[in-house]
Each structure stands twice: as structure tokens, then as C-alpha cells.
Design a protein around this motif. Structure first.
Motif, short mmCIF file in Angstrom:
data_model
loop_
_atom_site.label_atom_id
_atom_site.label_comp_id
_atom_site.label_asym_id
_atom_site.label_seq_id
_atom_site.Cartn_x
_atom_site.Cartn_y
_atom_site.Cartn_z
N GLU A 37 -2.44 -1.18 4.48
CA GLU A 37 -2.47 -1.03 5.91
C GLU A 37 -3.89 -1.09 6.05
N ASN A 51 -1.29 6.18 12.59
CA ASN A 51 0.40 5.88 12.46
C ASN A 51 0.77 7.13 11.93
N PRO A 52 1.35 8.26 12.36
CA PRO A 52 1.92 9.40 11.80
C PRO A 52 2.73 8.91 10.51
N LYS A 53 3.53 7.87 10.33
CA LYS A 53 4.26 7.79 9.22
C LYS A 53 3.37 7.58 7.93
N PHE A 54 1.79 7.45 8.13
CA PHE A 54 1.00 7.21 6.87
C PHE A 54 0.13 8.50 6.70
N TYR A 55 0.45 9.48 7.31
CA TYR A 55 -0.53 10.76 7.26
C TYR A 55 0.50 12.10 7.32
N PHE A 56 -0.15 13.06 7.02
CA PHE A 56 0.53 14.40 7.19
C PHE A 56 -0.76 15.55 7.36
N ASP A 91 -0.53 9.91 3.21
CA ASP A 91 0.78 10.30 2.62
C ASP A 91 0.72 9.88 1.40
N LYS A 131 2.62 8.52 -0.68
CA LYS A 131 3.31 7.28 -1.13
C LYS A 131 2.18 5.99 -1.09
#
Length: 163
Positions: free
Chosen positions: A75, A83-88, A97, A99
Motif C-alpha cells: 500500500e 485507511n482504518p483497515k491498515f492501522y489501529f 496493523d 498484518k
């Protein structure tokens, strides 16, 4: 304390972003720093990604921008940061993240990183690290609650409200 060093550096990182009036949403901590908060690696240094051109203002001996290695992620920096699916979030800081860090480490391919990947892949270690992290959060919350209670009690004593 296992997380003390990384926690201190994270606090400095947050202060630098705030001091320089930068938008913290334009930054994300990555690589070994993520492994450190999972208890998978001892690390006091922080690497981060950012598309904000003023990121050099917050760099120091312990805090470095990792944009030059961002090509090891599939990415783009903008995607990872936004993008929230790539971090916390942890400690009110954005982290890449796990992964993505795993894939980054596989692409980085040095001996120490391969060892870190094996730890991530080993479920027992991952569950153990999660438990450590969860217990550490509970301990920190409890300690801060006790400190606040003591301060309130001292203030009430000074105001002669309690003995």
C-alpha cells in the motif's frame, strides 16, 4: 517494566507532533515499534510513516521517518495512514496493523526481522503478548486511578472536607 522505554519514546513522539502543531492523523507508527507494543521485540526507537512534508521536525535520535522503506509495503503511505483497515490506535497513537508489519518484515528480509516474523506467526507467543498487553493496560489504568484518588483525597484534606 517491559514497555517503559517504548512508552517514553511514544510520549515524546506525541509531544513533538503537538508542539509543532502537526496533524497526528497524518502519521502512523510502523515496523519494530509495532512489534514492541505487542511484546515481540524490545525497542525504544520509533519509526513512522507520514505524507506530511514537515515530518523532519519531529525526528531525533530515537524517532525516525520510515518513508524511504515504504515501498516494502504493498500500500501507499497515504493508504496506510488514512485507511482504518491498515492501522489501529493504542496510547492515542496510530500504529500500522500487525498484518502489514508482517508483510513489511518479510519483504525486508534480514535475519532479525525473520525472527520477529516467526514470533508473530507463533500463535502462542501472539496470544501471550496480547495477554501481556491487556494486563499492562489494566495495571496502568489501576495505577493512574490510585494516583488520582490520592490527589483528590489530599486536596479534600487541605480543604478540611475530610480528615
Amino acid at each position: 517494566d517491559k514497555y517503559e522505554e517504548i512508552y517514553k519514546t511514544i510520549q515524546i513522539y506525541k509531544q513533538q507532533i503537538e508542539h509543532d502543531k502537526l496533524n497526528p492523523n497524518e502519521f502512523v507508527v510502523d515496523s519494530d515499534s509495532v512489534l514492541a507494543i505487542y511484546g515481540l521485540k524490545d525497542e525504544k526507537n520509533i519509526s513512522f510513516l507520514s505524507y506530511n512534508n514537515q515530518y523532519k521536525n519531529i525526528e531525533n535520535d530515537y524517532i525516525k521517518c520510515n518513508n524511504e522503506h515504504s515501498k516494502l509495503y504493498k500500500e501507499t503511505i497515504v493508504e496506510i495512514v488514512n485507511n482504518p483497515k491498515f492501522y489501529f490506535y493504542f496510547w492515542n497513537v496510530k500504529f500500522v496493523d500487525l498484518k502489514l508489519v508482517k508483510r513489511y518484515k518479510k519483504n525486508h528480509l534480514n535475519k532479525e526481522e525473520k525472527k520477529a516474523i516467526r514470533k508473530i506467526l507463533h500463535k502462542k507467543d501472539f496470544k501471550y503478548s496480547y495477554c501481556i498487553l491487556k494486563n499492562e493496560l489494566k495495571r496502568l489504568r489501576r495505577n493512574y486511578t490510585i494516583k488520582i484518588q490520592k490527589k483528590i483525597k489530599n486536596m479534600l484534606k487541605k480543604l478540611y472536607i475530610i480528615k
